[in-house]
Design a protein around this motif. Structure first.
Motif, PDB file in Angstrom:
ATOM      1  N   PRO A 218       0.847  -1.193   0.000  1.00 31.37           N
ATOM      2  CA  PRO A 218       0.000   0.000   0.000  1.00 31.37           C
ATOM      3  C   PRO A 218       0.887   1.250   0.000  1.00 31.37           C
ATOM      4  O   PRO A 218       1.817   1.356   0.799  1.00 31.37           O
ATOM      5  CB  PRO A 218      -0.792  -0.113   1.303  1.00 31.37           C
ATOM      6  N   LEU A 219       0.597   2.185  -0.907  1.00 30.65           N
ATOM      7  CA  LEU A 219       1.433   3.375  -1.063  1.00 30.65           C
ATOM      8  C   LEU A 219       0.646   4.657  -0.839  1.00 30.65           C
ATOM      9  O   LEU A 219      -0.462   4.799  -1.340  1.00 30.65           O
ATOM     10  CB  LEU A 219       2.012   3.436  -2.483  1.00 30.65           C
ATOM     11  N   ASN A 220       1.263   5.559  -0.113  1.00 33.13           N
ATOM     12  CA  ASN A 220       0.760   6.918   0.009  1.00 33.13           C
ATOM     13  C   ASN A 220       1.825   7.907  -0.448  1.00 33.13           C
ATOM     14  O   ASN A 220       1.531   9.057  -0.732  1.00 33.13           O
ATOM     15  CB  ASN A 220       0.306   7.208   1.434  1.00 33.13           C
ATOM     16  N   GLU A 221       3.063   7.435  -0.496  1.00 30.26           N
ATOM     17  CA  GLU A 221       4.177   8.237  -1.004  1.00 30.26           C
ATOM     18  C   GLU A 221       5.256   7.284  -1.514  1.00 30.26           C
ATOM     19  O   GLU A 221       5.258   6.095  -1.179  1.00 30.26           O
ATOM     20  CB  GLU A 221       4.721   9.150   0.085  1.00 30.26           C
ATOM     21  N   MET A 222       6.160   7.789  -2.320  1.00 28.35           N
ATOM     22  CA  MET A 222       7.188   6.947  -2.937  1.00 28.35           C
ATOM     23  C   MET A 222       8.048   6.225  -1.897  1.00 28.35           C
ATOM     24  O   MET A 222       8.467   5.091  -2.106  1.00 28.35           O
ATOM     25  CB  MET A 222       8.078   7.778  -3.871  1.00 28.35           C
ATOM     26  N   GLY A 223       8.282   6.854  -0.770  1.00 28.48           N
ATOM     27  CA  GLY A 223       9.103   6.254   0.271  1.00 28.48           C
ATOM     28  C   GLY A 223       8.547   4.954   0.818  1.00 28.48           C
ATOM     29  O   GLY A 223       9.274   4.167   1.421  1.00 28.48           O
ATOM     30  N   ASP A 224       7.260   4.704   0.607  1.00 31.23           N
ATOM     31  CA  ASP A 224       6.653   3.456   1.087  1.00 31.23           C
ATOM     32  C   ASP A 224       7.231   2.240   0.372  1.00 31.23           C
ATOM     33  O   ASP A 224       7.089   1.124   0.852  1.00 31.23           O
ATOM     34  CB  ASP A 224       5.129   3.494   0.926  1.00 31.23           C
ATOM     35  N   MET A 225       7.874   2.454  -0.775  1.00 29.07           N
ATOM     36  CA  MET A 225       8.502   1.344  -1.506  1.00 29.07           C
ATOM     37  C   MET A 225       9.939   1.091  -1.039  1.00 29.07           C
ATOM     38  O   MET A 225      10.581   0.166  -1.503  1.00 29.07           O
ATOM     39  CB  MET A 225       8.511   1.622  -3.019  1.00 29.07           C
ATOM     40  N   ASP A 226      10.424   1.886  -0.106  1.00 27.21           N
ATOM     41  CA  ASP A 226      11.783   1.736   0.407  1.00 27.21           C
ATOM     42  C   ASP A 226      11.828   0.543   1.358  1.00 27.21           C
ATOM     43  O   ASP A 226      11.240   0.581   2.441  1.00 27.21           O
ATOM     44  CB  ASP A 226      12.202   3.019   1.127  1.00 27.21           C
ATOM     45  N   PHE A 227      12.537  -0.493   0.955  1.00 24.78           N
ATOM     46  CA  PHE A 227      12.566  -1.731   1.728  1.00 24.78           C
ATOM     47  C   PHE A 227      13.380  -1.622   3.019  1.00 24.78           C
ATOM     48  O   PHE A 227      13.417  -2.563   3.799  1.00 24.78           O
ATOM     49  CB  PHE A 227      13.059  -2.898   0.867  1.00 24.78           C
ATOM     50  N   SER A 228      14.016  -0.481   3.251  1.00 20.08           N
ATOM     51  CA  SER A 228      14.731  -0.305   4.519  1.00 20.08           C
ATOM     52  C   SER A 228      13.786   0.209   5.605  1.00 20.08           C
ATOM     53  O   SER A 228      14.139   0.233   6.779  1.00 20.08           O
ATOM     54  CB  SER A 228      15.922   0.642   4.351  1.00 20.08           C
ATOM     55  N   ASN A 229      12.578   0.616   5.214  1.00 17.98           N
ATOM     56  CA  ASN A 229      11.575   1.077   6.175  1.00 17.98           C
ATOM     57  C   ASN A 229      10.639  -0.074   6.519  1.00 17.98           C
ATOM     58  O   ASN A 229      10.151  -0.758   5.622  1.00 17.98           O
ATOM     59  CB  ASN A 229      10.745   2.229   5.592  1.00 17.98           C
ATOM     60  N   ASN A 230      10.398  -0.268   7.783  1.00 23.27           N
ATOM     61  CA  ASN A 230       9.466  -1.304   8.217  1.00 23.27           C
ATOM     62  C   ASN A 230       8.555  -0.741   9.296  1.00 23.27           C
ATOM     63  O   ASN A 230       8.977   0.082  10.094  1.00 23.27           O
ATOM     64  CB  ASN A 230      10.202  -2.527   8.779  1.00 23.27           C
ATOM     65  N   VAL A 231       7.299  -1.199   9.289  1.00 24.72           N
ATOM     66  CA  VAL A 231       6.360  -0.808  10.337  1.00 24.72           C
ATOM     67  C   VAL A 231       6.202  -1.970  11.312  1.00 24.72           C
ATOM     68  O   VAL A 231       6.331  -3.126  10.939  1.00 24.72           O
ATOM     69  CB  VAL A 231       4.984  -0.384   9.758  1.00 24.72           C
TER      70      VAL A 231
END
Length: 131
Positions: free
Chosen positions: A98-111
């Protein structure tokens, strides 16, 4: 040696399953980029997506589309992004994020999500999948 995903298919490792048929399985990524990050895989262990036979590739894309539509109905987002990276596990897998901004595709970010949140989200998405 079986991949992590093959072990999930066989039920040797638990997963938060979203959708399944005789050839494919969709489950929540346990290190999600965003809430609702789903992996779609063929049950047959094939390393690279381009090694899939043309028919199986098309079937995987149809399956993935059904899951993406359900995901978009479940998780508030501007779009559902799709990526095929394949470096983490040598078993073909399609990421739906699910995307709200391009950074959501950054695999170094995790929730972070609790076990209960994973279970509820998997059930909610799964209830909307129309295979």
């Amino acid at each position: 040696m079986s991949t992590l995903f093959t072990k999930i298919v066989r039920g040797e490792i638990p997963a938060y399953k979203v959708a399944e048929n005789s050839k494919f399985l969709a489950f929540l990524d346990i290190r999600p980029n965003a809430k609702g990050h789903v992996l779609c895989i063929p049950k047959k262990e094939i390393d690279k997506i381009w090694d899939l036979e043309a028919e199986m590739y098309q079937e995987l894309m149809r399956f993935t589309r059904c899951v993406a539509i359900a995901l978009e109905k479940t998780v508030s987002c501007k779009r559902v992004g799709m990526a095929v990276v394949g470096l983490e596990v040598p078993h073909t897998h399609v990421h739906l994020i699910p995307l709200n901004e391009m950074g959501d595709m950054d695999f170094s970010n995790n929730v972070e999500m609790s076990d209960e949140e994973f279970k509820e989200l998997a059930a909610s998405i799964g209830s909307k999948v129309d295979l």
